[in-house]
Write an enzyme that holds these catalytic residues in place. Sequence first.
Site, mmCIF file in Angstrom:
data_model
loop_
_atom_site.group_PDB
_atom_site.id
_atom_site.type_symbol
_atom_site.label_atom_id
_atom_site.label_comp_id
_atom_site.label_asym_id
_atom_site.label_seq_id
_atom_site.Cartn_x
_atom_site.Cartn_y
_atom_site.Cartn_z
ATOM 1 N N GLU A 1 0.812 -1.371 -0.205
ATOM 2 C CA GLU A 1 -0.014 0.183 -0.089
ATOM 3 C C GLU A 1 0.908 1.171 -0.087
ATOM 4 O O GLU A 1 0.549 2.153 -0.727
ATOM 5 C CB GLU A 1 -0.892 0.154 1.197
ATOM 6 C CG GLU A 1 -2.193 -0.812 0.802
ATOM 7 C CD GLU A 1 -1.785 -2.274 1.195
ATOM 8 O OE1 GLU A 1 -0.727 -2.845 1.556
ATOM 9 O OE2 GLU A 1 -2.565 -3.065 1.009
ATOM 10 N N HIS B 1 -12.331 -5.150 8.097
ATOM 11 C CA HIS B 1 -12.928 -5.067 6.812
ATOM 12 C C HIS B 1 -14.186 -4.229 7.058
ATOM 13 O O HIS B 1 -14.943 -4.312 6.291
ATOM 14 C CB HIS B 1 -13.226 -6.203 6.226
ATOM 15 C CG HIS B 1 -12.096 -7.077 5.867
ATOM 16 N ND1 HIS B 1 -11.284 -7.984 6.780
ATOM 17 C CD2 HIS B 1 -11.386 -7.478 4.624
ATOM 18 C CE1 HIS B 1 -10.420 -8.459 5.820
ATOM 19 N NE2 HIS B 1 -10.399 -8.170 4.761
HETATM 20 C C1 LIG Z 1 -1.860 -4.871 3.833
HETATM 21 C C2 LIG Z 1 -2.557 -5.683 3.076
HETATM 22 N N1 LIG Z 1 -3.219 -5.464 2.052
HETATM 23 C C3 LIG Z 1 -4.173 -6.389 1.269
HETATM 24 C C4 LIG Z 1 -4.660 -7.025 1.939
HETATM 25 C C5 LIG Z 1 -5.872 -8.103 1.179
HETATM 26 N N2 LIG Z 1 -5.338 -9.474 0.882
HETATM 27 C C6 LIG Z 1 -5.789 -10.371 1.851
HETATM 28 S S1 LIG Z 1 -5.089 -12.142 1.651
HETATM 29 C C7 LIG Z 1 -4.450 -11.233 0.275
HETATM 30 C C8 LIG Z 1 -3.407 -12.067 -0.574
HETATM 31 C C9 LIG Z 1 -2.346 -12.646 0.308
HETATM 32 O O1 LIG Z 1 -1.339 -13.114 -0.664
HETATM 33 P P1 LIG Z 1 -0.219 -14.299 0.214
HETATM 34 O O2 LIG Z 1 0.445 -13.392 1.226
HETATM 35 O O3 LIG Z 1 0.671 -14.920 -0.818
HETATM 36 O O4 LIG Z 1 -0.968 -15.396 1.176
HETATM 37 P P2 LIG Z 1 -1.923 -16.392 0.594
HETATM 38 O O5 LIG Z 1 -3.302 -15.608 0.689
HETATM 39 O O6 LIG Z 1 -1.766 -16.817 -1.007
HETATM 40 O O7 LIG Z 1 -1.863 -17.576 1.223
HETATM 41 C C10 LIG Z 1 -4.568 -9.973 -0.011
HETATM 42 C C11 LIG Z 1 -4.006 -8.961 -1.037
HETATM 43 C C12 LIG Z 1 -4.326 -7.593 3.283
HETATM 44 N N3 LIG Z 1 -5.124 -8.435 3.923
HETATM 45 N N4 LIG Z 1 -3.717 -6.764 3.633
#
Ligand SMILES: Cc1ncc(C[n+]2csc(CCOP(=O)(O)OP(=O)(O)O)c2C)c(N)n1
Lengths: 332, 332, 323, 323
Positions: free
Chosen positions: D59, D126
Amino acid sequence: MSATQAVPTGRREEAALAHKCLYYMSLMREMEDRIERKLYRQGKIVGGVYVGRGQEAISTGAALQADPGDVLFPTHRDMAAYLIRGVPAGRILAQYMGRADGVTHGRDANMHMGDLQLNVVAIISALAATVPVAAGAALALKYLGRKNVAMCWFGEGSTSVGHWHEGMNFASVQKLPVVWICNNNQYAYSTPMSLQMACANVADRGPAYNTPAEIIDGNDVLAVHQATGRALEYVRAGKGPYLLECKTFRMTGHSAHDAAHYVPPELFEEWGKLDPIARLEARMTAEGWAERNEIDAIQAAVRKEVDEAVAFAEASPYPDPATLTDGVYGDQ
Amino acid sequence: MSATQAVPTGRREEAALAHKCLYYMSLMREMEDRIERKLYRQGKIVGGVYVGRGQEAISTGAALQADPGDVLFPTHRDMAAYLIRGVPAGRILAQYMGRADGVTHGRDANMHMGDLQLNVVAIISALAATVPVAAGAALALKYLGRKNVAMCWFGEGSTSVGHWHEGMNFASVQKLPVVWICNNNQYAYSTPMSLQMACANVADRGPAYNTPAEIIDGNDVLAVHQATGRALEYVRAGKGPYLLECKTFRMTGHSAHDAAHYVPPELFEEWGKLDPIARLEARMTAEGWAERNEIDAIQAAVRKEVDEAVAFAEASPYPDPATLTDGVYGDQ
Amino acid sequence: MSTTYLEAIRQGLWEEMERDPNVFLIGEDIGVYGGAFKVTDGFYEHFGEKRVVDTPISEAAIVGAAIGASYMGLRPVAEMQFADFITCAFDQIVNFAAKSRYRWGAAVPIVVRAPSGGGIHGGPFHSQNPEMWFVRTPGLKVVAPATAYDAKGLIKSAIRDNDPVLFFEHKGLYRRIKEDLPAGEYTVPIGKAKVVRKGGHLSIVTYGAMVWTALEAADQLAGEGISAEVVDLRTLLPLDRETVCASVKKTSKVLILHEDTRTGGMAGELAASISESVFEYLDAPIVRVTAPDTPVPYSPPLEDAFLPNTAKVVEKARWLYRY
Amino acid sequence: MSTTYLEAIRQGLWEEMERDPNVFLIGEDIGVYGGAFKVTDGFYEHFGEKRVVDTPISEAAIVGAAIGASYMGLRPVAEMQFADFITCAFDQIVNFAAKSRYRWGAAVPIVVRAPSGGGIHGGPFHSQNPEMWFVRTPGLKVVAPATAYDAKGLIKSAIRDNDPVLFFEHKGLYRRIKEDLPAGEYTVPIGKAKVVRKGGHLSIVTYGAMVWTALEAADQLAGEGISAEVVDLRTLLPLDRETVCASVKKTSKVLILHEDTRTGGMAGELAASISESVFEYLDAPIVRVTAPDTPVPYSPPLEDAFLPNTAKVVEKARWLYRY
Ligand SMILES: Cc1ncc(C[n+]2csc(CCOP(=O)(O)OP(=O)(O)O)c2C)c(N)n1
Ligand SMILES: Cc1ncc(C[n+]2csc(CCOP(=O)(O)OP(=O)(O)O)c2C)c(N)n1
Ligand SMILES: [Mg+2]
Ligand SMILES: [Mg+2]
């Protein structure tokens, strides 16, 4: 003399470990299937649902290596870590359903749960925010002269977050006892690795912190277990943090409302063949660690446990709105 | 036929470059000496004073490679970048003194200044905050089809900040045209490298972003100039970012009120021998690029220029308090 | 022996570290160097590197690590080198620390010390008053002492408190004010405002460095026959609405003063509280004296115009008195 | 053909991207996926990857890159996947973007879109309403539309604005409300509140999703013979104090309503403004209806109790009417 007794001691330990791994992976799978494919569709879970289908080997293999005094920081795809810590399945389901008996008593959703008595810490939504927090817990363990470590999971996407970098760096400078575990499932929501980082592996980031980084097969629970053992040995010896990158695949959408159209279907197919539970079962029978009927018995036991857990959760009341403002402060 | 004409063309260019480098490094040195050792002690500068003494080669060597359309993001120790861009010395001094003719008209302090007409962007205090901003500028240059690049400096301490990581990563994923330049002066305020990062070099962080990283002698202005040339060639070819780690030393306290007792005196002594200005002067005479009297003439010209700049700044009025609330918004 | 505001904070930290081995300090340049303002000078030598942790430049990691350590039973005191950099640790503070207890019952007994405030010609990034980013965040406590006595007593209470406390030290007061402190140990309760000067015609409600401005103004007003009561909030969250309202009930007129910018400032919350609870007692509009809505400018004449001062308070108070 | 709030934002973005080739989108999962809420669905296909930039989870880099691109003449529209994650970009917004023009004259014409608000059982991270972290920061503009018409008109104005605009889209409204939009292109000015229902007995001042709650309450009150005027702020910074005060002058009684938590909320600033400017017109205490000072709880009965609703507004309004 039963079949198990015929196995020599070393093999007996392996067999017992495999049984445990199978149990926890299957329990996680069954819990999440029930949550995502049943309770969610029935409207019983009104918030978000994220599951770790296909990734069960990582939280299972790693958490089974931890001592109870080691402090766990799981992500939203690491339910087995909770189960292994002894958080009752029923309370986890009640958590998802916003009930009073949920781990957070309805205050927070899904995997946002923790229990300091059990040394497992609740994530916040903001990804990687636990990374510096885990470093701090490790600092405290060292400060207090405990022999324990922190164990912190994150997705590959989370390594893009500034907090991740700050926590990794701080822990390495201070040589803190923490094992970093990356669930590299190759997607972050809809974002593939190629749009997340220019390097090929998360392990390529280890040198930035002079932290040893190992790439392992995240769909092989025994490989994860062994690698975690190596990492723990290093970390407990006071040499500083250790990073495990577990390659895996998210066999589902990002959340229950995501059909993952952006994932090439071949990938699901290919990785489906590497399912960690099926692989372990095959290995167990091949190695003579278990008969097929023993495996079936484990799966049956798991289903029964989850049935009971669902019943418990569904019977749990909603929290009393009168408690709404309680517990914002300690001296309230 | 003068001595310069006797030099073959290639050598003539080198000589001319050396003259330019000497001029800007000396001008920066004289400006900062005057600010820190005179104006500050006279109470004419009421805010903080940070200087780049001993580090002049980096901003000079790098900024002299930039085209006017390249966008510069200097730090608090990169005054030469401003001088090379044509920000008048008098306005820089007026800036330090909070005068109306200061680059920010008294709104901000010391090196917190920029001029979009000249393609030089003002830092904010929060370290590394310019890193993602520089990535964004580079994105825009690419978007607009300009052949230009962004050039962004930061200290080694700033690489610990989350924003640094996010900016480095984003730029590398998007293959943005940006040259990253680390002023590694081995201290961040009182914090030595060993407490800042566990890796030995900032360049060790390049692989985390699959960004080529080169370590260079930051006290050799011609080496910096050449390396920047290599970096620019790579970056302008659309291959993505490039990182230069310039090893140097902060020959001063963190700021005018810091005596740097925490720095072992040997370090000052050792690095004092590597002073970039003295080294360039010695090289210039040794190579026959300049006679001693030409060098003296440069230094005299610099002193005169700074004398005039001081006079300009001291004559500049303070900003009118009636303007206090102007310009918070564009439509005011 | 007179003690400065800075020395009072030092003493409070020192005493708490002597008292409780689980209290430790974490921040940038706080060890060998003793901190940018020298608040922790000598701590490293006395308590050692285990209890005085010098960090990389990583505000989010500093606060995050403090949170993690607090989960394990420690009592971390984190230092932001300037309050302005607290923005880099924002998510950790407002999302991790603030909500932890409410979400899952995990207390976060940390203190984040942050030298804030202007008047030292620090410019836009070394002069801010960031308190309202936190006063609007349930789960945090926010403290802003005005006196050496309160600074010491409140830092001790903050360390003993079981919730995350943001401790805004006004850097303009560090060496400017002094007073004799009691010999023995004492604390000042979090959440209690204080009437620091009694008066009958109007109330001036304020906090931090502006308490001194209010007192000067009250002195000057007294010379004109106007009796101003001065309330020092001391804690901004939880807010001691009772003490404020009691004063307004008595005087029926209130001027709210803060160094922070106007819109969204503390004065708003106080005005709402007052007009909600003691509306019938009000004999005049609620008046605000604050900085204008701009960043903090660097140049002395601009900053002088920016900051509230005695003259501005006196002028508004006179108007209020005559209303 | 009725247009949803979400579709209205989509249309506004689309039209501005068609109009000005320098407008581009940047954020997480906004490209191929079309955004977590599908606001940018189809944009990638139509405008291409140059103008719809999918980013890593960063972000601070998203907002930082938007700032840098805006310096070069582009018009970036950044998306926070949820408004709650804006805390990770906090320093870039409040220190870099907000202060740039004042400090050195460099305009930062960026828009940060942030889906905020509760009622969807999203839990503590959220569901937040983060507007007050920004309303208290000079140099920013903060917009929070309640209707599809305003959402479209304001996103277009935000993109054309020469200052950083935070655009809080209430995610609970995305698909809940619909209206017919004019065929031609139009904008809604930033900084102007709107009287969305005229009334004589009391004013309800609110914004975002609570505008609908206020209107429902006003309907119900009308049935009881109480005539409530409803003012929709639409822009929170700069605040249209004139429209608010004009309404209060007319009705002499005011209830301020917001979904955000109470302490340090918008109601405070409004109360201060009202009691400063139109004190003599007030016939009753200024009343607040807000969420209580807690994180947003997840479980439906808790969240229902947390959120302000029609019944709570009606009850307070009745009290105010009778006062
Ligand atoms: C700082 C932040 N930005 C955006 C999000 C929205 N978001 C939730 S899970 C996710 C993807 C996470 O990817 P990863 O770290 O690879 O974990 P995975 O879900 O693939 O296990 C996003 C973008 C968030 N939770 N926190
Ligand atoms: C985010 C942030 N934290 C702390 C500071 C205070 N500070 C100013 S300069 C500095 C040291 C910077 O070190 P480095 O990046 O190596 O640059 P150098 O000053 O050595 O050139 C610190 C800690 C700051 N400006 N920003
Ligand atoms: Mg992932
Ligand atoms: Mg340095």
